[in-house]
Design a protein around this motif. Structure first.
Motif, PDB file in Angstrom:
ATOM      1  N   ALA A 230      -6.041 -21.521  -8.741  1.00 14.97           N
ATOM      2  CA  ALA A 230      -6.655 -21.798 -10.041  1.00 14.97           C
ATOM      3  C   ALA A 230      -8.131 -21.434 -10.028  1.00 14.97           C
ATOM      4  CB  ALA A 230      -6.471 -23.268 -10.412  1.00 14.97           C
ATOM      5  N   HIS A 231      -8.824 -21.800  -8.950  1.00 14.70           N
ATOM      6  CA  HIS A 231     -10.266 -21.563  -8.910  1.00 14.70           C
ATOM      7  C   HIS A 231     -10.592 -20.081  -8.791  1.00 14.70           C
ATOM      8  CE1 HIS A 231     -14.284 -23.538  -7.493  1.00 14.70           C
ATOM      9  NE2 HIS A 231     -14.400 -22.897  -8.631  1.00 14.70           N
ATOM     10  N   SER A 232      -9.886 -19.358  -7.924  1.00 17.90           N
ATOM     11  CA  SER A 232     -10.185 -17.931  -7.760  1.00 17.90           C
ATOM     12  C   SER A 232      -9.921 -17.157  -9.039  1.00 17.90           C
ATOM     13  CB  SER A 232      -9.415 -17.336  -6.581  1.00 17.90           C
ATOM     14  OG  SER A 232      -8.024 -17.328  -6.808  1.00 17.90           O
TER      15      SER A 232
ATOM     16  N   MET B 166     -12.211 -14.481 -13.938  1.00 19.17           N
ATOM     17  CA  MET B 166     -12.282 -14.280 -15.391  1.00 19.17           C
ATOM     18  C   MET B 166     -13.690 -14.546 -15.918  1.00 19.17           C
ATOM     19  SD  MET B 166      -8.789 -16.012 -16.775  1.00 19.17           S
ATOM     20  CE  MET B 166      -7.303 -15.863 -15.827  1.00 19.17           C
ATOM     21  N   GLN B 167     -14.295 -15.655 -15.460  1.00 16.92           N
ATOM     22  CA  GLN B 167     -15.641 -16.003 -15.927  1.00 16.92           C
ATOM     23  C   GLN B 167     -16.664 -14.974 -15.463  1.00 16.92           C
ATOM     24  OE1 GLN B 167     -16.358 -18.044 -18.122  1.00 16.92           O
ATOM     25  NE2 GLN B 167     -18.431 -18.792 -17.862  1.00 16.92           N
ATOM     26  N   LEU B 168     -16.560 -14.535 -14.213  1.00 15.15           N
ATOM     27  CA  LEU B 168     -17.485 -13.520 -13.702  1.00 15.15           C
ATOM     28  C   LEU B 168     -17.343 -12.220 -14.475  1.00 15.15           C
ATOM     29  CD1 LEU B 168     -19.639 -12.525 -11.783  1.00 15.15           C
ATOM     30  CD2 LEU B 168     -17.839 -12.166 -10.050  1.00 15.15           C
TER      31      LEU B 168
ATOM     32  N   PHE C 160     -25.656  -8.816 -10.139  1.00 13.53           N
ATOM     33  CA  PHE C 160     -24.316  -9.275  -9.761  1.00 13.53           C
ATOM     34  C   PHE C 160     -24.383 -10.681  -9.165  1.00 13.53           C
ATOM     35  CE2 PHE C 160     -20.824  -9.629  -6.637  1.00 13.53           C
ATOM     36  CZ  PHE C 160     -19.743  -9.460  -7.491  1.00 13.53           C
ATOM     37  N   ALA C 161     -25.344 -10.911  -8.273  1.00  8.67           N
ATOM     38  CA  ALA C 161     -25.492 -12.228  -7.644  1.00  8.67           C
ATOM     39  C   ALA C 161     -25.787 -13.298  -8.689  1.00  8.67           C
ATOM     40  CB  ALA C 161     -26.595 -12.182  -6.586  1.00  8.67           C
ATOM     41  N   LYS C 162     -26.635 -12.986  -9.657  1.00  9.33           N
ATOM     42  CA  LYS C 162     -26.952 -13.955 -10.719  1.00  9.33           C
ATOM     43  C   LYS C 162     -25.715 -14.261 -11.563  1.00  9.33           C
ATOM     44  CE  LYS C 162     -31.843 -12.890 -11.128  1.00  9.33           C
ATOM     45  NZ  LYS C 162     -32.882 -12.219 -11.919  1.00  9.33           N
ATOM     46  N   ALA C 163     -24.949 -13.234 -11.897  1.00 13.78           N
ATOM     47  CA  ALA C 163     -23.728 -13.442 -12.685  1.00 13.78           C
ATOM     48  C   ALA C 163     -22.716 -14.265 -11.890  1.00 13.78           C
ATOM     49  CB  ALA C 163     -23.123 -12.100 -13.096  1.00 13.78           C
ATOM     50  N   ALA C 164     -22.597 -14.003 -10.588  1.00 12.33           N
ATOM     51  CA  ALA C 164     -21.654 -14.738  -9.748  1.00 12.33           C
ATOM     52  C   ALA C 164     -22.057 -16.212  -9.652  1.00 12.33           C
ATOM     53  CB  ALA C 164     -21.576 -14.103  -8.361  1.00 12.33           C
ATOM     54  N   GLN C 165     -23.346 -16.477  -9.487  1.00 19.94           N
ATOM     55  CA  GLN C 165     -23.813 -17.867  -9.417  1.00 19.94           C
ATOM     56  C   GLN C 165     -23.530 -18.590 -10.734  1.00 19.94           C
ATOM     57  OE1 GLN C 165     -24.935 -19.563  -6.743  1.00 19.94           O
ATOM     58  NE2 GLN C 165     -25.041 -21.388  -8.004  1.00 19.94           N
ATOM     59  N   ALA C 166     -23.791 -17.915 -11.839  1.00 19.46           N
ATOM     60  CA  ALA C 166     -23.526 -18.517 -13.151  1.00 19.46           C
ATOM     61  C   ALA C 166     -22.027 -18.760 -13.344  1.00 19.46           C
ATOM     62  CB  ALA C 166     -24.072 -17.629 -14.266  1.00 19.46           C
ATOM     63  N   ALA C 167     -21.191 -17.840 -12.875  1.00 19.22           N
ATOM     64  CA  ALA C 167     -19.738 -18.020 -12.984  1.00 19.22           C
ATOM     65  C   ALA C 167     -19.287 -19.215 -12.158  1.00 19.22           C
ATOM     66  CB  ALA C 167     -19.012 -16.752 -12.539  1.00 19.22           C
ATOM     67  N   LYS C 168     -19.864 -19.377 -10.970  1.00 27.17           N
ATOM     68  CA  LYS C 168     -19.525 -20.532 -10.120  1.00 27.17           C
ATOM     69  C   LYS C 168     -19.839 -21.836 -10.843  1.00 27.17           C
ATOM     70  CE  LYS C 168     -22.085 -22.485  -6.986  1.00 27.17           C
ATOM     71  NZ  LYS C 168     -22.548 -23.423  -6.033  1.00 27.17           N
ATOM     72  N   GLU C 169     -20.927 -21.858 -11.570  1.00 28.09           N
ATOM     73  CA  GLU C 169     -21.364 -23.079 -12.256  1.00 28.09           C
ATOM     74  C   GLU C 169     -20.640 -23.328 -13.573  1.00 28.09           C
ATOM     75  OE1 GLU C 169     -25.570 -22.441 -12.530  1.00 28.09           O
ATOM     76  OE2 GLU C 169     -25.825 -22.548 -10.349  1.00 28.09           O
ATOM     77  N   THR C 170     -20.127 -22.268 -14.200  1.00 28.83           N
ATOM     78  CA  THR C 170     -19.613 -22.428 -15.565  1.00 28.83           C
ATOM     79  C   THR C 170     -18.116 -22.208 -15.748  1.00 28.83           C
ATOM     80  OG1 THR C 170     -20.171 -20.130 -16.141  1.00 28.83           O
ATOM     81  CG2 THR C 170     -21.851 -21.820 -16.566  1.00 28.83           C
TER      82      THR C 170
ATOM     83  N   PRO D 147     -14.374 -23.165 -15.969  1.00 32.15           N
ATOM     84  CA  PRO D 147     -13.807 -24.488 -16.212  1.00 32.15           C
ATOM     85  C   PRO D 147     -13.282 -25.198 -14.967  1.00 32.15           C
ATOM     86  CG  PRO D 147     -13.152 -23.017 -17.965  1.00 32.15           C
ATOM     87  CD  PRO D 147     -13.842 -22.175 -16.927  1.00 32.15           C
ATOM     88  N   VAL D 148     -12.732 -24.467 -14.010  1.00 31.02           N
ATOM     89  CA  VAL D 148     -12.229 -25.113 -12.804  1.00 31.02           C
ATOM     90  C   VAL D 148     -13.392 -25.632 -11.960  1.00 31.02           C
ATOM     91  CG1 VAL D 148     -10.913 -24.791 -10.664  1.00 31.02           C
ATOM     92  CG2 VAL D 148     -10.032 -23.883 -12.818  1.00 31.02           C
ATOM     93  N   SER D 149     -14.479 -24.861 -11.843  1.00 31.55           N
ATOM     94  CA  SER D 149     -15.666 -25.365 -11.140  1.00 31.55           C
ATOM     95  C   SER D 149     -16.171 -26.642 -11.788  1.00 31.55           C
ATOM     96  CB  SER D 149     -16.795 -24.327 -11.155  1.00 31.55           C
ATOM     97  OG  SER D 149     -16.526 -23.232 -10.327  1.00 31.55           O
ATOM     98  N   LYS D 150     -16.199 -26.650 -13.110  1.00 34.64           N
ATOM     99  CA  LYS D 150     -16.656 -27.845 -13.828  1.00 34.64           C
ATOM    100  C   LYS D 150     -15.758 -29.046 -13.519  1.00 34.64           C
ATOM    101  CE  LYS D 150     -18.680 -25.410 -17.773  1.00 34.64           C
ATOM    102  NZ  LYS D 150     -18.561 -25.217 -19.234  1.00 34.64           N
ATOM    103  N   ALA D 151     -14.458 -28.809 -13.398  1.00 33.83           N
ATOM    104  CA  ALA D 151     -13.524 -29.898 -13.115  1.00 33.83           C
ATOM    105  C   ALA D 151     -13.668 -30.414 -11.686  1.00 33.83           C
ATOM    106  CB  ALA D 151     -12.084 -29.434 -13.355  1.00 33.83           C
ATOM    107  N   LEU D 152     -14.216 -29.595 -10.799  1.00 36.19           N
ATOM    108  CA  LEU D 152     -14.306 -29.941  -9.384  1.00 36.19           C
ATOM    109  C   LEU D 152     -15.729 -30.296  -8.961  1.00 36.19           C
ATOM    110  CD1 LEU D 152     -11.957 -27.112  -8.075  1.00 36.19           C
ATOM    111  CD2 LEU D 152     -11.427 -29.553  -8.234  1.00 36.19           C
ATOM    112  N   THR D 153     -16.501 -30.863  -9.859  1.00 35.29           N
ATOM    113  CA  THR D 153     -17.907 -31.151  -9.566  1.00 35.29           C
ATOM    114  C   THR D 153     -18.110 -32.126  -8.417  1.00 35.29           C
ATOM    115  OG1 THR D 153     -17.954 -32.834 -11.298  1.00 35.29           O
ATOM    116  CG2 THR D 153     -18.725 -30.619 -11.898  1.00 35.29           C
TER     117      THR D 153
END
Length: 145
Positions: free
Chosen positions: A56-58, A63-65, A116-126, A128-134
């Motif tokens: 689910a997370h990957s 998708m977010q990235l 790319f690194a900035k987009a990846a960091q933002a994707a990690k934070e935003t 929905p699965v990352s948000k659910a696993l805070t």
């Protein structure tokens, strides 16, 4: 947005029992689960909650990235995302997820390594699965191929 459903049928005790988890909404499959296989190094053809969370997370992160790369003016030609989900003892008793490591390698047009690194960091934070696993530490290893 629709609600998605999975169902698990379990028989027996934790140590001796086993079950099957069905991906009910998509109907793509039913998979065996058992605690001894969950706790073993070799899963032996069974899945686990941690593997399902990793899937689910990957996929959510990818998708977010992809969306964030597009918003930054780039084109995601290919993204390879791995999520490693660890299970360990919980000091309060039982077990807990002890960490998630997201690894992404990308081929991207129109975006440099820093973008790319900035987009990846933002994707990690935003995502929905990352948000659910805070409550779980999530680390990120992101680079262009």
């Amino acid at each position: 947005m629709p609600t998605r459903t999975a169902r698990t049928a379990w028989n027996g005790t934790l140590e001796a029992g086993s079950g099957q988890v069905e991906l009910s909404s998509s109907k793509v499959g039913t998979y065996d689960v058992s605690f001894p296989k969950r706790a073993a190094d070799d899963a032996g053809g069974t899945t686990s909650p941690e593997e399902l969370i990793a899937a689910a997370h990957s996929s959510c992160f990818a998708m977010q990235l992809s969306a964030l790369i597009g918003e930054a003016g780039g084109t995601p030609d290919s993204l390879e995302v791995t999520a490693d989900v660890s299970l360990g003892p919980d000091s309060a008793g039982g077990f807990r997820l002890t960490g998630i490591k997201l690894t992404v390698r990308g081929e991207v047009s129109g975006l440099d390594a820093d973008g790319f690194a900035k987009a990846a960091q933002a994707a990690k934070e935003t995502c929905p699965v990352s948000k659910a696993l805070t409550g779980v530490e999530i680390t990120l290893d992101a680079s262009l191929d």
